[in-house]
Enzyme design. Structure first.
Site, PDB file in Angstrom:
ATOM      1  N   LYS A 194      36.860  31.880  40.902  1.00  0.00           N
ATOM      2  CA  LYS A 194      36.173  33.406  41.682  1.00  0.00           C
ATOM      3  C   LYS A 194      36.191  34.771  41.229  1.00  0.00           C
ATOM      4  CE  LYS A 194      38.027  36.147  44.426  1.00  0.00           C
ATOM      5  NZ  LYS A 194      37.199  37.526  44.673  1.00  0.00           N
ATOM      6  N   GLU A 268      48.327  37.082  35.047  1.00  0.00           N
ATOM      7  CA  GLU A 268      48.042  38.298  34.754  1.00  0.00           C
ATOM      8  C   GLU A 268      47.754  39.111  35.793  1.00  0.00           C
ATOM      9  OE1 GLU A 268      48.702  38.381  31.171  1.00  0.00           O
ATOM     10  OE2 GLU A 268      47.704  36.425  31.248  1.00  0.00           O
ATOM     11  N   CYS A 302      44.337  47.047  32.408  1.00  0.00           N
ATOM     12  CA  CYS A 302      45.975  46.077  32.758  1.00  0.00           C
ATOM     13  C   CYS A 302      46.600  47.210  31.551  1.00  0.00           C
ATOM     14  CB  CYS A 302      45.960  44.928  33.158  1.00  0.00           C
ATOM     15  SG  CYS A 302      44.897  44.026  31.539  1.00  0.00           S
ATOM     16  N   GLU A 399      50.979  51.797  39.292  1.00  0.00           N
ATOM     17  CA  GLU A 399      49.755  51.330  37.686  1.00  0.00           C
ATOM     18  C   GLU A 399      48.401  52.639  39.143  1.00  0.00           C
ATOM     19  OE1 GLU A 399      47.909  47.864  38.237  1.00  0.00           O
ATOM     20  OE2 GLU A 399      47.219  47.707  36.112  1.00  0.00           O
TER      21      GLU A 399
HETATM   22  P1  NAD Z   1      43.297  42.706  43.022  1.00  0.00           P
HETATM   23  O1  NAD Z   1      44.757  41.899  43.238  1.00  0.00           O
HETATM   24  O2  NAD Z   1      43.149  43.353  44.229  1.00  0.00           O
HETATM   25  O3  NAD Z   1      42.322  41.595  43.104  1.00  0.00           O
HETATM   26  C1  NAD Z   1      42.476  40.287  41.761  1.00  0.00           C
HETATM   27  C2  NAD Z   1      41.237  39.479  42.692  1.00  0.00           C
HETATM   28  O4  NAD Z   1      42.287  38.392  43.162  1.00  0.00           O
HETATM   29  C3  NAD Z   1      40.137  39.783  43.204  1.00  0.00           C
HETATM   30  O5  NAD Z   1      38.929  38.214  43.035  1.00  0.00           O
HETATM   31  C4  NAD Z   1      40.241  39.559  44.898  1.00  0.00           C
HETATM   32  O6  NAD Z   1      39.159  39.107  45.617  1.00  0.00           O
HETATM   33  C5  NAD Z   1      41.676  38.506  45.139  1.00  0.00           C
HETATM   34  N1  NAD Z   1      42.472  38.286  46.303  1.00  0.00           N
HETATM   35  C6  NAD Z   1      42.932  39.072  46.966  1.00  0.00           C
HETATM   36  N2  NAD Z   1      43.380  39.305  47.967  1.00  0.00           N
HETATM   37  C7  NAD Z   1      43.492  37.746  47.146  1.00  0.00           C
HETATM   38  C8  NAD Z   1      44.725  36.742  47.719  1.00  0.00           C
HETATM   39  N3  NAD Z   1      45.273  37.109  49.021  1.00  0.00           N
HETATM   40  N4  NAD Z   1      44.705  35.782  47.939  1.00  0.00           N
HETATM   41  C9  NAD Z   1      44.203  34.911  46.681  1.00  0.00           C
HETATM   42  N5  NAD Z   1      42.668  35.880  45.967  1.00  0.00           N
HETATM   43  C10 NAD Z   1      42.771  37.050  46.358  1.00  0.00           C
HETATM   44  O7  NAD Z   1      42.877  43.008  41.762  1.00  0.00           O
HETATM   45  P2  NAD Z   1      41.604  44.172  41.325  1.00  0.00           P
HETATM   46  O8  NAD Z   1      42.185  45.435  41.551  1.00  0.00           O
HETATM   47  O9  NAD Z   1      41.125  43.191  41.761  1.00  0.00           O
HETATM   48  O10 NAD Z   1      42.182  44.369  39.721  1.00  0.00           O
HETATM   49  C11 NAD Z   1      42.963  45.632  39.066  1.00  0.00           C
HETATM   50  C12 NAD Z   1      44.275  44.726  39.169  1.00  0.00           C
HETATM   51  O11 NAD Z   1      43.822  43.781  37.719  1.00  0.00           O
HETATM   52  C13 NAD Z   1      45.243  46.233  38.614  1.00  0.00           C
HETATM   53  O12 NAD Z   1      46.586  45.777  39.131  1.00  0.00           O
HETATM   54  C14 NAD Z   1      45.013  45.350  37.044  1.00  0.00           C
HETATM   55  O13 NAD Z   1      46.510  45.733  35.902  1.00  0.00           O
HETATM   56  C15 NAD Z   1      45.235  43.935  37.072  1.00  0.00           C
HETATM   57  N6  NAD Z   1      44.743  42.899  35.758  1.00  0.00           N
HETATM   58  C16 NAD Z   1      45.475  42.030  35.281  1.00  0.00           C
HETATM   59  C17 NAD Z   1      45.913  41.765  33.591  1.00  0.00           C
HETATM   60  C18 NAD Z   1      46.523  41.584  32.767  1.00  0.00           C
HETATM   61  O14 NAD Z   1      45.837  40.057  32.127  1.00  0.00           O
HETATM   62  N7  NAD Z   1      46.970  40.751  32.885  1.00  0.00           N
HETATM   63  C19 NAD Z   1      44.094  41.804  33.302  1.00  0.00           C
HETATM   64  C20 NAD Z   1      42.849  42.544  34.130  1.00  0.00           C
HETATM   65  C21 NAD Z   1      43.907  43.013  35.202  1.00  0.00           C
END
Ligand code: NAD
Length: 489
Positions: A194, A268, A302, A399
């Protein structure tokens, strides 16, 4: 210590003529369906939602919203493929499919880069030179492992896990899809992926590539949707493993909901990396590293170096050079090849960043930002510093995920290490010094999964990536990245 007289001079009378990348060759359909069993399939009941260009606020397309019924269908297709053709395939044949995807990404690199910049707001230079080549490199790298798993884990008889649910964020949409799909496929698993709700388009292009690559139906299924679609994947009983990349907040929710299940989990999550500059560092190089660390991809990274820890004796000089360099950053049209900082990915993300700009001021930090012009429409944030921060400030602890750098000073190596480690996160960090021994001392004491010395944001598929503490668990990339997709007897 370098002489303060040695100064970078960025002042110039040159201005850049616009250099827009053409989008004329790009085909974006008015609507995208779900990708299940190698077919584009209308959603059962979720309808469609718009995906917009954050630089123009204009609609690019609409995509399907997956609900539990669609997840059911996709998991059933993935199970059939897993138990059928995919598990019967010789590992070297499986590898050929993964190589094929890699080559097809290269073939369509220009189209993918332009769509990534239109849908997500990142500068074309970055999607063209970083996101897309690294995505292809990831598939190439893991294709090579497909028939060598017995050598990677000698005497352990590695076996795939089954059906993997993979959920990714919006900051590197195609690259994160590659990080997830490549190791899962190379190890013989099937997938329900997804993408994030604000950046679904390159995942739909990847679906076209998978169809063209003639993968057996059901090996890769791609479901678009928001958090509830993600939760339906996480909670589906037919899934053997969840790989999640996203915020720490959602990661914690997922961990809780899987606590009593047999599903394997890798997370991650977020970060708040310290970029530590010592007085003996190559200063001009460090300034470039600070810029890259926080302004690459608008700070939607991230592992961004979102905290600058600079040794007190050179702080004044480093900040002067940093501000000079920041003034040269071009903020604007992501498709212009001169652009350094593109659009903020979405309105909610811009609002979150603006909220932190307010919080930082209220907490007593000094805000400094460049005075560059911003386009009339779209979501934009000027490159920003918070000066005179203290350790307890939220702009130091949280963050922000935008082009905002919190600056602190330190006097001793020990103080730098203590401040760097003093956050809930532990994803990455940077060390700038002329002394190899100091690099070893500091990096061995930083609680972070990824560390760069005298450079920043260098990525390679052969190198494992992942965090400690609230930055997650498990590693992606390299040999380590195979482990979460295998059971070893
Ligand atoms: P998010 O957690 O809001 O969303 C990430 C994904 O999860 C999206 O596809 C979203 O639709 C889905 N999602 C949201 N709620 C969910 C739930 N309850 N159950 C299952 N899936 C759900 O994060 P974001 O705002 O899209 O991304 C930014 C974050 O991602 C930042 O915190 C960043 O640091 C992190 N990130 C981490 C890495 C890493 O490798 N550590 C890499 C890239 C981004």
């Amino acid at each position: 210590m370098p002489s303060p007289a040695v100064q970078l001079n960025f002042s110039t009378t040159w201005s850049y003529a616009p250099a827009p990348e053409s989008a004329a060759h790009v085909k974006v359909a008015p609507r995208y369906e779900l990708f299940i069993d190698n077919r584009f399939t209308p959603p059962a009941e979720g309808g469609y939602f718009d995906t917009i260009n954050p630089a123009t606020e204009k609609k690019l397309s609409e995509v399907a919203r997956a609900t539990a019924a669609d997840v059911d269908k996709a998991v059933a297709a993935a199970r059939r493929a897993y138990e059928g053709p995919w598990s019967r395939l010789a590992p070297n044949e499986r590898g050929k499919y993964v190589y094929r995807i890699a080559r097809m990404i290269q073939d369509r690199a220009r189209e993918l880069a332009v769509i990534e910049s239109m849908d997500g707001g990142k500068p074309i230079r970055e999607s063209r030179d970083v996101d897309v080549p690294l995505a292809a490199a990831h598939f190439f790298y893991y294709a090579g492992w497909a028939d060598k798993l017995d050598y990677a884990f000698p005497n352990r008889s590695p076996k795939p896990l089954g059906v993997c649910g993979q959920i990714i964020p919006w900051n590197f949409p195609l690259l994160m899809a590659a990080w997830k799909l490549a190791p899962a496929l190379a190890t013989g698993n099937t997938v329900v992926l997804k993408p994030a709700e604000t950046t679904p388009l390159t995942a739909m292009k990847l679906a076209e590539i998978i169809q063209d690559a003639d993968l057996p139906p059901g090996v890769v299924n791609i479901l678009t949707g928001a958090g509830d679609s993600g939760a339906a994947i996480v909670n589906h009983p037919g899934i053997d493993k969840i790989a999640f990349t996203g915020s720490t907040e959602v990661g914690k929710l997922i961990q809780k909901s899987l606590a009593s299940s047999r599903k394997k989990l890798t997370l991650e999550l977020g970060g708040k990396a310290a970029n530590i500059v010592f007085a003996d560092a190559p200063i001009d190089q460090a300034v470039e590293g600070i810029i890259n660390g926080i302004f690459f991809n608008q700070g939607h990274v991230c592992c961004a170096g979102s905290r600058l820890l600079v040794q007190e004796s050179i702080a004044e000089m480093v900040l002067r050079k940093l501000k000079d360099r920041m003034r040269t950053l071009i903020v604007g049209d992501p498709l212009d090849k001169n652009t350094d900082v593109g659009a903020i990915n979405s309105k909610p993300q811009l609002e979150k960043i603006q909220q932190y700009l307010k919080i930082g001021g209220e907490e007593g930090a000094d805000l400094w930002c460049t005075e560059c012009d911003l386009p009339q429409r779209g979501y934009w944030c000027r490159p920003t510093l918070f000066l005179n921060c203290s350790q307890s400030h939220r702009v130091v602890q949280d963050e922000i995920f935008g082009p905002v750098l919190a600056v602190q000073t330190f006097r001793t190596v020990e103080e730098a290490i203590e401040k760097a480690n003093n956050t809930p996160y532990g994803l990455s960090g940077g060390v700038w010094t002329d002394k190899g021994s100091k690099i070893f001392k500091v990096s061995s004491q930083l609680r972070a999964g990824v560390l760069w010395a005298n450079t920043y944001n260098k990525f390679d598929p052969a190198s494992p990536f992942g965090g400690y503490k609230e930055s997650g668990m498990g590693r992606e990339g390299g040999l380590h990245g195979l482990l979460p997709y295998l059971s070893l007897n």
